[in-house]
Design a protein around this motif. Structure first.
Motif, PDB file in Angstrom:
ATOM      1  N   LEU A 101       5.910   6.253   4.713  1.00 42.85           N
ATOM      2  CA  LEU A 101       5.660   6.761   6.061  1.00 42.85           C
ATOM      3  C   LEU A 101       4.728   5.829   6.835  1.00 42.85           C
ATOM      4  N   GLU A 102       3.707   5.318   6.157  1.00 38.95           N
ATOM      5  CA  GLU A 102       2.786   4.382   6.815  1.00 38.95           C
ATOM      6  C   GLU A 102       3.499   3.068   7.150  1.00 38.95           C
ATOM      7  N   LYS A 103       4.368   2.639   6.253  1.00 35.00           N
ATOM      8  CA  LYS A 103       5.153   1.432   6.523  1.00 35.00           C
ATOM      9  C   LYS A 103       6.035   1.641   7.750  1.00 35.00           C
ATOM     10  N   GLN A 104       6.626   2.835   7.868  1.00 38.63           N
ATOM     11  CA  GLN A 104       7.463   3.151   9.021  1.00 38.63           C
ATOM     12  C   GLN A 104       6.655   3.115  10.307  1.00 38.63           C
ATOM     13  N   ALA A 142       0.906   8.709  10.364  1.00 37.17           N
ATOM     14  CA  ALA A 142       1.808   9.042   9.262  1.00 37.17           C
ATOM     15  C   ALA A 142       1.597  10.481   8.803  1.00 37.17           C
ATOM     16  N   GLU A 143       0.328  10.903   8.748  1.00 30.74           N
ATOM     17  CA  GLU A 143       0.028  12.266   8.316  1.00 30.74           C
ATOM     18  C   GLU A 143       0.392  13.287   9.394  1.00 30.74           C
ATOM     19  N   ALA A 144       0.108  12.956  10.644  1.00 30.23           N
ATOM     20  CA  ALA A 144       0.314  13.909  11.742  1.00 30.23           C
ATOM     21  C   ALA A 144       1.779  14.101  12.083  1.00 30.23           C
ATOM     22  N   LEU A 145       2.561  13.011  12.027  1.00 33.03           N
ATOM     23  CA  LEU A 145       3.941  13.072  12.496  1.00 33.03           C
ATOM     24  C   LEU A 145       4.963  13.067  11.374  1.00 33.03           C
ATOM     25  N   GLY A 146       4.534  12.750  10.162  1.00 31.39           N
ATOM     26  CA  GLY A 146       5.450  12.797   9.031  1.00 31.39           C
ATOM     27  C   GLY A 146       6.649  11.890   9.219  1.00 31.39           C
ATOM     28  N   ASN A 147       7.850  12.420   8.942  1.00 34.61           N
ATOM     29  CA  ASN A 147       9.071  11.597   9.014  1.00 34.61           C
ATOM     30  C   ASN A 147       9.854  11.805  10.308  1.00 34.61           C
TER      31      ASN A 147
END
Length: 329
Positions: free
Chosen positions: A134-137, A158-163
């Motif tokens: 997710l962080e890579k994305q 990454a934590e707030a928006l997820g995938n």
């Protein structure tokens, strides 16, 4: 190769890929003549195959798109014979695209056929517990949009928006419009503009693990308010609790090698095992083992059509009560 199969639930990414594919083969002047978007219908595949065999008008190629096709979930013998006869004959002047949100059934002959003759691409969302991916994305999309982020900013998004790639792109675009000086945006600026409005299901898993019923129910309400499907919430919880269970099981059996644990639990980064160890330290193996049947009951209830919010809340309360004590059961 003129045949493509796109599948997966990440509709945003899939549409971007479809648009790019379409633009790569169609001449804008002749688009209205050479572009066929065929919606689901009883004879949709036959229509698509007929159109695919038709030479394009003018310059460019023909683009035939079968939307939400079900031939990788169900395919009659007659239709299979049509596919076997026609697909190898699709001319190079046609691009034939099949798209479906569902994962193809690999047991079907139609799926096996498409895997042989088509370029297959998976658009399944990144699992919410794959934090590194997710962080890579976030980093990759931030680079595409033209936004510079600190490491803390990347982690927060990454934590707030997820995938949710669509929401991520929207928030990064907002940040790009704010940052006219091409500077590196710190966490304070990002949280001010983006805000923690989208709670991830992983935070819910954490609240349950800690036995925090009030926080867990707040997170459930937040997730539902932001249109997160209950079955997706359950899928994330199942994945996270299964990981915690297997880590705890390997620890209980005396395994100390973090690489071995990571391989068994299918974690890409062995360093994450240390964090997982700390997370399950206060829980017993018996407690974690009991969470999985409860989550299975929740999934079955939702699939049977029971009222979603009350069913979800009831099971979340049960899970929190199960894990609210740190004594070894």
């Amino acid at each position: 190769m003129p045949i493509y199969l796109y599948f997966g639930e990440d509709g945003y990414s899939m549409m971007q890929a479809v648009n790019a594919l379409r633009q790569s083969v169609l001449d804008p002047i002749w688009t209205s003549f050479n572009y066929d978007k065929i919606s689901p219908a009883t004879d949709a595949v036959q229509i698509g195959l007929n159109q695919a065999m038709t030479p394009p008008f003018g310059s460019g190629s023909r683009f035939v798109w079968l939307v939400d096709t079900n031939i990788t979930q169900h395919c009659s013998q007659n239709l299979l014979e049509d596919l076997e006869r026609t697909l190898p004959q699709i001319p190079e002047t046609t691009l034939l695209l099949f798209t479906t949100p569902n994962k193809p059934d690999r047991r079907l002959k139609s799926t096996k056929l498409l895997q042989k003759v088509a370029q297959v691409r998976d658009f399944s969302p990144i699992p919410p517990w794959e934090t590194e991916l997710l962080e890579k994305q976030v980093k990759e999309m931030a680079q595409e949009v033209g936004v510079k982020l600190t490491t803390a900013g990347v982690t927060f998004l990454a934590e707030a928006l997820g995938n949710d790639r669509r929401q991520l792109h929207s928030e990064l675009t907002k940040l790009q419009l704010y940052d006219t000086q091409d500077t590196v945006l710190d966490l304070e600026v990002i949280t001010t503009l983006v805000g923690p409005q989208t709670q991830s299901s992983l935070k819910l898993a954490k609240a349950i693990r800690l036995g925090d019923t009030v926080k867990a129910l707040e997170l459930v309400a937040d997730l539902i308010a932001h249109n997160e499907h209950p079955l997706r919430i359950v899928a994330t919880l199942v994945g996270q609790f299964r990981t915690w269970f297997w880590v705890k099981l390997m620890i209980e059996t005396g395994e100390k090698d973090e690489k071995a644990i990571a391989q068994a639990v299918e974690i890409n980064n062995p360093k994450r095992v240390y964090i997982l160890r700390q997370e399950v330290k206060s829980l017993s193996l018996n407690q974690l083992q009991k969470t999985l049947p409860l989550l299975l009951e929740l999934e079955v209830s939702l699939k049977q059509g029971k009222e979603e919010i009350s069913t979800l809340q009831t099971k979340i309360i049960e899970l929190c009560q199960l894990l609210s004590t740190s004594r070894k059961l």
